[in-house]
Design an enzyme around this catalytic site. Structure first.
Site, PDB file in Angstrom:
ATOM      1  N   GLU A  69       0.853  -1.201   0.000  1.00 33.98           N
ATOM      2  CA  GLU A  69       0.000   0.000   0.000  1.00 33.98           C
ATOM      3  C   GLU A  69       0.885   1.246   0.000  1.00 33.98           C
ATOM      4  O   GLU A  69       1.713   1.445   0.892  1.00 33.98           O
ATOM      5  CB  GLU A  69      -0.957   0.033   1.191  1.00 33.98           C
ATOM      6  CG  GLU A  69      -1.822   1.307   1.127  1.00 33.98           C
ATOM      7  CD  GLU A  69      -3.095   1.255   1.935  1.00 33.98           C
ATOM      8  OE1 GLU A  69      -3.736   0.194   1.979  1.00 33.98           O
ATOM      9  OE2 GLU A  69      -3.449   2.301   2.509  1.00 33.98           O
ATOM     10  N   ASP A 121      10.216   7.025  -0.305  1.00 32.49           N
ATOM     11  CA  ASP A 121       9.455   7.426  -1.482  1.00 32.49           C
ATOM     12  C   ASP A 121       9.081   6.137  -2.230  1.00 32.49           C
ATOM     13  O   ASP A 121       9.953   5.379  -2.665  1.00 32.49           O
ATOM     14  CB  ASP A 121      10.349   8.324  -2.339  1.00 32.49           C
ATOM     15  CG  ASP A 121       9.667   8.783  -3.620  1.00 32.49           C
ATOM     16  OD1 ASP A 121       8.651   8.179  -4.024  1.00 32.49           O
ATOM     17  OD2 ASP A 121      10.166   9.756  -4.218  1.00 32.49           O
ATOM     18  N   ASP A 144      -2.347  12.271  -3.012  1.00 36.19           N
ATOM     19  CA  ASP A 144      -2.482  13.735  -3.042  1.00 36.19           C
ATOM     20  C   ASP A 144      -2.904  14.167  -4.442  1.00 36.19           C
ATOM     21  O   ASP A 144      -2.243  13.815  -5.418  1.00 36.19           O
ATOM     22  CB  ASP A 144      -1.138  14.380  -2.676  1.00 36.19           C
ATOM     23  CG  ASP A 144      -0.708  13.991  -1.271  1.00 36.19           C
ATOM     24  OD1 ASP A 144      -1.387  14.399  -0.313  1.00 36.19           O
ATOM     25  OD2 ASP A 144       0.287  13.260  -1.134  1.00 36.19           O
ATOM     26  N   LYS A 148      -3.731  22.127  -8.469  1.00 33.62           N
ATOM     27  CA  LYS A 148      -3.315  23.233  -9.352  1.00 33.62           C
ATOM     28  C   LYS A 148      -2.613  22.701 -10.587  1.00 33.62           C
ATOM     29  O   LYS A 148      -1.787  21.788 -10.478  1.00 33.62           O
ATOM     30  CB  LYS A 148      -2.358  24.170  -8.608  1.00 33.62           C
ATOM     31  CG  LYS A 148      -3.035  24.938  -7.517  1.00 33.62           C
ATOM     32  CD  LYS A 148      -2.065  25.894  -6.862  1.00 33.62           C
ATOM     33  CE  LYS A 148      -2.763  26.583  -5.700  1.00 33.62           C
ATOM     34  NZ  LYS A 148      -1.853  26.967  -4.633  1.00 33.62           N
ATOM     35  N   THR A 218     -11.084   4.974   4.319  1.00 32.22           N
ATOM     36  CA  THR A 218      -9.851   5.518   4.887  1.00 32.22           C
ATOM     37  C   THR A 218     -10.191   6.835   5.590  1.00 32.22           C
ATOM     38  O   THR A 218     -11.278   7.384   5.428  1.00 32.22           O
ATOM     39  CB  THR A 218      -8.784   5.794   3.808  1.00 32.22           C
ATOM     40  OG1 THR A 218      -9.178   6.956   3.075  1.00 32.22           O
ATOM     41  CG2 THR A 218      -8.610   4.619   2.851  1.00 32.22           C
ATOM     42  N   GLU A 221     -10.869   9.458   3.127  1.00 34.32           N
ATOM     43  CA  GLU A 221     -12.147   9.244   2.458  1.00 34.32           C
ATOM     44  C   GLU A 221     -13.315   9.744   3.318  1.00 34.32           C
ATOM     45  O   GLU A 221     -14.303  10.279   2.804  1.00 34.32           O
ATOM     46  CB  GLU A 221     -12.295   7.746   2.206  1.00 34.32           C
ATOM     47  CG  GLU A 221     -13.513   7.331   1.448  1.00 34.32           C
ATOM     48  CD  GLU A 221     -13.414   5.849   1.081  1.00 34.32           C
ATOM     49  OE1 GLU A 221     -12.583   5.140   1.668  1.00 34.32           O
ATOM     50  OE2 GLU A 221     -14.171   5.433   0.203  1.00 34.32           O
TER      51      GLU A 221
HETATM   52  C1  LIG Z   1      -3.983  12.381   0.805  1.00 29.81           C
HETATM   53  S1  LIG Z   1      -3.048  11.291   1.774  1.00 29.81           S
HETATM   54  C2  LIG Z   1      -4.054   9.821   1.839  1.00 29.81           C
HETATM   55  C3  LIG Z   1      -3.661   8.920   2.972  1.00 29.81           C
HETATM   56  C4  LIG Z   1      -4.458   7.604   3.099  1.00 29.81           C
HETATM   57  N1  LIG Z   1      -4.251   6.719   1.961  1.00 29.81           N
HETATM   58  C5  LIG Z   1      -5.931   7.870   3.287  1.00 29.81           C
HETATM   59  O1  LIG Z   1      -6.709   7.612   2.359  1.00 29.81           O
HETATM   60  O2  LIG Z   1      -6.321   8.353   4.386  1.00 29.81           O
HETATM   61  C6  LIG Z   1      -1.721  10.810   0.673  1.00 29.81           C
HETATM   62  C7  LIG Z   1      -0.529  10.214   1.426  1.00 29.81           C
HETATM   63  O3  LIG Z   1       0.430   9.744   0.482  1.00 29.81           O
HETATM   64  C8  LIG Z   1       1.731   9.968   1.006  1.00 29.81           C
HETATM   65  N2  LIG Z   1       2.670   9.978  -0.138  1.00 29.81           N
HETATM   66  C9  LIG Z   1       2.672  10.849  -1.175  1.00 29.81           C
HETATM   67  N3  LIG Z   1       3.633  10.553  -2.050  1.00 29.81           N
HETATM   68  C10 LIG Z   1       4.268   9.443  -1.555  1.00 29.81           C
HETATM   69  C11 LIG Z   1       5.374   8.668  -2.007  1.00 29.81           C
HETATM   70  N4  LIG Z   1       6.006   8.965  -3.148  1.00 29.81           N
HETATM   71  N5  LIG Z   1       5.777   7.616  -1.259  1.00 29.81           N
HETATM   72  C12 LIG Z   1       5.135   7.318  -0.097  1.00 29.81           C
HETATM   73  N6  LIG Z   1       4.075   8.023   0.387  1.00 29.81           N
HETATM   74  C13 LIG Z   1       3.657   9.069  -0.335  1.00 29.81           C
HETATM   75  C14 LIG Z   1       1.606  11.296   1.725  1.00 29.81           C
HETATM   76  O4  LIG Z   1       2.608  11.452   2.725  1.00 29.81           O
HETATM   77  C15 LIG Z   1       0.191  11.209   2.317  1.00 29.81           C
HETATM   78  O5  LIG Z   1       0.207  10.711   3.638  1.00 29.81           O
END
Ligand SMILES: C[S@@+](CC[C@H](N)C(=O)[O-])C[C@H]1O[C@@H](n2cnc3c(N)ncnc32)[C@H](O)[C@@H]1O
Length: 239
Positions: A69, A121, A144, A148, A218, A221
């Site tokens: 995940e 990452d 994310d 923009k 989530t 969500e």
């Molecule tokens: C909008 S949040 C959604 C979190 C969770 N999946 C939820 O639905 O509640 C997106 C998450 O992806 C993580 N994220 C973004 N780019 C990532 C990457 N390249 N590797 C690991 N995590 C990443 C961010 O730190 C953030 O916590």
């Protein structure tokens, strides 16, 4: 750390432009999360060094199918899924330390043995750390949206990620994404349908899937629902 940074590449020390899908905000750890890093990380955390290829069977101590995940946030829904499905191994990757601390505490609270955590990452891990066809499923829930236009290049779901997923997911394995941002959902659908040499849209080309019962809501969500955003699931099978 900025989203765009420069680093040395592996071959000749030439500078390379990197665009990341996240901005690292450290955030404060609660005392319980700080304890989790000290005492639980050595058991459930994976200290991956870029370039190393993970031996997943050795990490979990068995050959069960592995689900990755990407960006699990606070990890509540990942922990719930891992608890519901003990026949699989679960690997969560996130960059946000408080979220990782939260998941470590959930692993302890639920007594899970089939879940491991990476602080990296996800794109780097998929580029260098996962053997071909090693994953049974990859989940990307509410990435994310970078709404923009000038930030669209930071969206994690792009052609490169699809190529990396096609390499990492076994034939017959699943890629499951969900988003509450309609323009991003449309872009994902177009990009994934376009990759039909590798992936079959389980709902049929041009269609979103129903949320399967095994995917809990989530945290992100729940917020989307309060805001009245429509949630779209996309489920693709690797050929
Ligand atoms: C909008 S949040 C959604 C979190 C969770 N999946 C939820 O639905 O509640 C997106 C998450 O992806 C993580 N994220 C973004 N780019 C990532 C990457 N390249 N590797 C690991 N995590 C990443 C961010 O730190 C953030 O916590």
């Amino acid at each position: 750390m900025g989203v765009v940074e420069r680093r040395l590449d592996e071959t000749g020390g030439r500078s390379q432009r990197l665009i990341r899908s996240f901005v690292l905000r450290e955030g404060r750890l609660t005392p319980a999360q700080a304890r989790a890093f000290a005492t639980l990380w050595p058991h459930f955390g994976i200290d991956w060094t870029p370039g190393e290829v993970l031996d997943l069977s050795a990490l979990f101590g068995n050959d069960r199918p592995v689900v990755l995940e990407i960006g699990f946030g606070n990890g509540e829904s990942l922990a719930a899924m891992a608890e519901q499905d003990l026949g699989r191994n679960w690997l969560g990757i996130e960059v946000h330390r408080p979220g990782i601390g939260h998941l470590l505490l959930e692993i302890e609270r639920r007594g899970l043995n089939n879940l491991r955590v990476l602080r990296q990452d996800a794109v780097e891990l998929l580029r260098h750390g996962i053997p071909p066809a090693a994953l049974d499923r990859v989940q990307l829930f509410f990435p994310d949206p970078w709404p923009k236009k000038r930030h669209h290049k930071r969206r994690i779901l792009n052609r490169e990620l699809i190529e990396l997923l096609a390499r990492a997911i076994r034939p017959g394995g699943i890629f499951h994404a969900a988003t509450d941002w309609p323009p991003y959902a449309e872009q994902m659908l177009a990009l994934l349908d376009d990759a039909s040499d590798w992936f079959i849209n389980t709902a049929g080309p041009g269609y979103y899937a129903h949320r399967p019962a095994h995917r809990p809501l989530t945290r992100f969500e729940q917020r989307a629902e309060r805001l009245g955003h429509p949630v779209r699931d996309l489920i693709y099978r690797r050929r």
